[in-house]
Scaffold this motif. Structure first.
Motif, PDB file in Angstrom:
ATOM      1  N   ALA A  69      28.073  46.551  43.529  1.00  0.00           N
ATOM      2  CA  ALA A  69      28.940  45.595  44.227  1.00  0.00           C
ATOM      3  C   ALA A  69      28.136  44.528  44.951  1.00  0.00           C
ATOM      4  N   PRO A  81      39.011  44.695  46.789  1.00  0.00           N
ATOM      5  CA  PRO A  81      37.799  44.598  45.970  1.00  0.00           C
ATOM      6  C   PRO A  81      38.082  43.921  44.636  1.00  0.00           C
ATOM      7  N   THR A  82      37.155  43.109  44.183  1.00  0.00           N
ATOM      8  CA  THR A  82      37.274  42.503  42.856  1.00  0.00           C
ATOM      9  C   THR A  82      36.820  43.474  41.768  1.00  0.00           C
ATOM     10  N   ARG A  83      35.973  44.424  42.159  1.00  0.00           N
ATOM     11  CA  ARG A  83      35.533  45.473  41.221  1.00  0.00           C
ATOM     12  C   ARG A  83      35.729  46.809  41.932  1.00  0.00           C
ATOM     13  N   PRO A  84      36.934  47.352  41.873  1.00  0.00           N
ATOM     14  CA  PRO A  84      37.282  48.523  42.691  1.00  0.00           C
ATOM     15  C   PRO A  84      36.351  49.721  42.517  1.00  0.00           C
ATOM     16  N   LYS A  85      35.913  50.016  41.289  1.00  0.00           N
ATOM     17  CA  LYS A  85      35.058  51.184  41.095  1.00  0.00           C
ATOM     18  C   LYS A  85      33.736  51.054  41.843  1.00  0.00           C
ATOM     19  N   SER A  86      33.252  49.825  41.986  1.00  0.00           N
ATOM     20  CA  SER A  86      31.952  49.621  42.628  1.00  0.00           C
ATOM     21  C   SER A  86      32.025  49.718  44.144  1.00  0.00           C
ATOM     22  N   THR A  87      33.238  49.701  44.712  1.00  0.00           N
ATOM     23  CA  THR A  87      33.385  49.768  46.174  1.00  0.00           C
ATOM     24  C   THR A  87      33.980  51.086  46.646  1.00  0.00           C
ATOM     25  N   GLY A 118      31.475  42.250  44.773  1.00  0.00           N
ATOM     26  CA  GLY A 118      32.396  43.297  44.329  1.00  0.00           C
ATOM     27  C   GLY A 118      33.485  43.603  45.322  1.00  0.00           C
TER      28      GLY A 118
END
Length: 380
Positions: free
Chosen positions: A128, A225-231, A298
């Motif tokens: 992220a 989050p724009t990249r939920p898995k990474s946060t 992220g």
């Protein structure tokens, strides 16, 4: 007229920890606070705070964290509730960052050789993030998300079960020769000692404290989050990142499904203790939004929720640069002061509560010099 050995005024994390310590020791103590856990007022409100074992602010604080951790673990066992969610702590900044250097030193001083990382290494470990490749960073273990409201409920549980909590505001204190009269709108109490842990309202009871305390309004936001898995928890650390003077942001993984909680750690405007409205504005959170966009893309989605908290911090003293705590007996009185614990004090609550309780009940107990009022000429 009702009586008690010790009255505790203010039952946020510090006051509630003091009351719990007193009651565990068998002291006849009563706590007063008009706010219940879950209220949107008071410096202990909200769902989470940072627990750090290694502390860059003061070389004495890591030992204090270890003592507090013992207290949190004991309380978790007693209450049957999880209070700390383990999570690594990322601290980062430009090359030569003092925050990173002091955090590493705190770990080294306690036998932990934490590697100095580059921004590029952080980005590889936590996708992220997009830190400049040449930045300095450390990732410390021993960190956790402190579940504030759960902890506050657990700290008050003994007092509530024993009928020792009064949900009412204290309207006045009247010192006597061998007591302090505590007045509320409902009744009066004759206490042998009083612990004041009233957060941003301390100077309402002790106006002489006003010159050494500063109350600031702090904006807090949750970002989609724009990249939920990474946060998510497990993929994303608690972070404290300084980009320059007066440009530090801290935050949490999206462990509640509300988004990434992030806020500026540098101080907001000085305000009155009752200045909780309005909610944090887009302008107040603009610094955080820019910060996330540039360094943690992220997490850099739109704001989903917002809040305000108040920091109460000390001004510089003869012995420190300020932003420390005052934990001491008030001169020539039967009062004990526990103040200026906002900003970075929540994690220490069990340890500070024990100290406040001992100051009120053990005449031979002396507080550590770095907590004393005598740091200030007016109280020397």
């Amino acid at each position: 007229m009702r009586r008690c050995e010790v009255a505790v005024i203010g039952l946020g994390l510090m006051g509630a920890a003091a009351l719990d310590a007193l009651l565990r020791a068998g002291v006849d103590a009563v706590g007063f606070d008009p706010l219940e856990p879950g209220s949107s007022r008071g410096s202990s409100h909200g769902s989470c705070r940072v627990f750090r074992r290694f502390n860059f602010e003061n070389p004495h604080y890591t030992a204090l964290s270890d003592e507090a951790l013992y207290g949190w673990d004991r309380l978790a066992v007693e209450s049957g509730r999880q209070l700390l969610i383990p999570c690594p702590i990322l601290e980062a900044g430009p090359p030569g960052s003092e925050t990173v250097r002091q955090s590493r030193q705190a770990a080294l001083d306690h036998g932990r050789d934490t590697p100095l990382l580059s921004g590029a290494q952080v980005n590889a470990r936590f996708p992220a993030f997009a830190l400049p490749d040449d930045w300095d960073a450390v990732v410390q273990d021993g960190g956790a998300i402190l579940l504030t409201q759960v902890a506050l409920e657990a700290l008050r549980a003994r007092g509530r079960a024993e009928g020792r909590i009064r949900t009412v505001a204290v309207t006045g204190l009247e010192p006597g020769g061998d007591h302090v009269l505590v007045r509320t709108a409902e009744d009066s109490w004759r206490a042998e000692r009083v612990i004041l842990a009233a957060g941003p309202w301390m100077d309402r009871f002790l106006p002489a404290l006003a010159p050494v305390l500063t109350v600031t309004r702090q904006s807090v936001g949750w970002f989609a989050p724009t990249r939920p898995k990474s946060t998510a928890l497990g993929a994303f650390p608690i972070f404290i990142i300084e980009r320059g003077r007066d440009d530090t942001v801290y935050g949490f993984p999206d462990f509640e499904g509300r988004g990434v909680k992030a806020a500026p750690h540098n101080h907001g405007p000085v305000v009155d203790a009752d200045a909780w409205e309005p909610p944090a504005s887009d302008a107040e959170l603009a610094q955080v939004s820019r910060f996330l966009t540039e360094l943690i893309p992220g997490a850099a989605g739109p704001i989903t929720e917002r809040d305000v908290c108040l920091y109460t911090n000390t001004r510089p003293s003869a012995e420190d640069a300020g932003e420390e705590f005052i934990i001491d007996r008030w001169p020539g009185s039967r009062l004990v002061v526990g103040s200026a614990c906002s900003g970075h004090g929540a994690k220490f609550a069990p340890a500070i509560g024990e100290r406040l309780a001992r100051l009120a009940t053990d005449p031979g107990f002396e507080i550590e010099p770095f907590f004393r009022l005598s740091r200030y000429p007016a109280f020397a």
